[in-house]
Enzyme design. Structure first.
Site, mmCIF file in Angstrom:
data_model
loop_
_atom_site.group_PDB
_atom_site.id
_atom_site.type_symbol
_atom_site.label_atom_id
_atom_site.label_comp_id
_atom_site.label_asym_id
_atom_site.label_seq_id
_atom_site.Cartn_x
_atom_site.Cartn_y
_atom_site.Cartn_z
ATOM 1 C CE LYS A 121 -2.651 -0.383 4.468
ATOM 2 N NZ LYS A 121 -1.563 -1.091 5.118
ATOM 3 C CE LYS A 205 -1.752 5.260 8.759
ATOM 4 N NZ LYS A 205 -1.068 4.254 9.471
ATOM 5 C CE LYS A 208 5.830 0.502 8.618
ATOM 6 N NZ LYS A 208 4.486 -0.109 8.463
#
Ligand code: AQP
Length: 341
Positions: A121, A205, A208
């Site tokens: 992140k 992966k 969202k």
């Protein structure tokens, strides 16, 4: 093992949550929600929407509000029972932030900096590299330890965070005295959706907040869009149907979705689609996904039509959660040496 009295039976405690950092997608469903529903039978469950976690990445306030309420409706539509269990919004229970602070003070900085999600992140959100992103797993530990959860059903990506929660629980117990249960991760097998991959980049992966919406199957995508996304899904060279997640991640991911919504196993899929190519397989998968998701979508729309009822459920959930959380936090604060209020 920590247990709570619920009616006659004493049942192990489960806790899990999803960030309302976007619209819920099929990875969240297979990695988490579907298992949550199944676990309701024999556990005392706490299911949250973790909005405090969501703001570690910039969220537009209006989107956060919409995504939180929509996700709550999806929880209920998927079969989570707010009467028998506890469903709530993380920020409605301030004890999560209070315990997180205390745990932050025993969390080794180096361990937080080594977390894979933090590293990923930080690269993705270079311009908003905030302390919340680093402390995210400590807040997650607080979520879990506040309720003395025995098991935490999560996707594979959260395993490292669970290890940290166990470390912090052990460290606190050692420094003060036996207080927290050491939680166990509960991760479904990969072939059952522990790690649903992006439809466009099957080695990453499904997420969202992916910037490419074609990679993500959102739970509320309209039927035509679901079918189109499956048709456009990246497959591998060759055109046979075969399960091999390392060598052929694209088709294996689609097979996992197929099995998840129809129950048909991989051997049967391989035999049935032998010689038929990807086209026929994708058409059937699109249809099966639409058939599976339609009742959930319909129920979600109905629930979202009665906002007052959703808000009442949230109030009830927060009260139930706070009652439990407060007891634990009082105990922790006493052990740390804080004077009683
Ligand atoms: N692709 C996935 N396959 C299986 N399980 C998954 N989960 C997430 N993605 C997959 C599981 O869903 C739960 C909630 O995840 P989260 O929202 O708390 O955080 P996340 O793992 O960071 O999910 P996203 O969708 O990738 O969120 P963003 O895009 O906001 O970072 C967890 O149990 C997770 O394992």
């Amino acid at each position: 093992m920590a247990t709570e009295t619920t009616g006659e039976a004493r049942r192990p405690v489960i806790l899990s949550g999803i960030q309302p950092s976007g619209r819920l997608m099929f990875g969240n469903y297979l990695g988490a929600m579907r298992n949550w529903v199944r676990m309701q039978e024999d556990h005392d469950c706490f299911y949250m929407l973790v909005d405090l976690h969501a703001i570690t990445v910039w969220q537009k306030p209006a989107d956060l509000r919409r995504n939180t309420l929509e996700s709550l409706a999806l929880y209920l539509a998927a079969g989570i029972d707010p009467e028998r269990h506890t469903v709530f919004i993380q920020s409605h229970v301030p004890e999560h932030s209070e315990l997180a602070w205390i745990l932050n003070c025993i969390a080794p900085l180096g361990q937080l900096q080594r977390m894979t999600q933090f590293k990923d992140k930080s690269l993705k959100h270079e311009k908003n590299l905030n302390a919340g992103l680093l402390n995210y797993p400590v807040l997650m530990a607080a979520d879990i330890l506040l309720y003395n959860a025995d098991k935490v059903p999560v996707g594979e990506d959260q395993k490292q965070h669970l290890e940290l929660a166990r470390d912090l629980a052990g460290r606190f117990n050692h420094l003060y005295s036996e207080t927290f249960t050491l939680p166990e991760p509960w991760i479904p097998p990969r072939s059952e959706g522990a790690r649903v991959m992006s439809l466009q980049e099957p080695t990453a992966k499904m997420s969202k907040s992916d910037t490419d919406p074609n990679g993500v199957l959102f739970l509320l995508d309209p039927p035509a869009e679901i079918k189109a996304k499956i048709r456009r899904a990246v497959t591998d060279s060759g055109d046979s149907i075969g399960y091999d997640p390392e060598g052929r991640p694209g088709v294996s991911n689609l097979m996992t979705l197929f099995k998840a919504v129809t129950g048909e196993d991989f051997a049967s899929l391989e035999a049935r689609f032998a010689g038929k190519g990807y086209g026929a397989f994708k058409e059937e998968l699109g249809e099966a996904l639409v058939a599976y998701l339609s009742p959930i979508q319909q129920r979600t729309r109905e629930l979202l039509g009665d906002k007052a009822q959703l808000e009442a459920l949230l109030k009830q959930g927060a009260e139930k959660a706070r009652w439990r959380a407060r007891r634990m936090l009082d105990k922790v604060q006493r052990k740390v040496g804080f004077l009683p209020r």
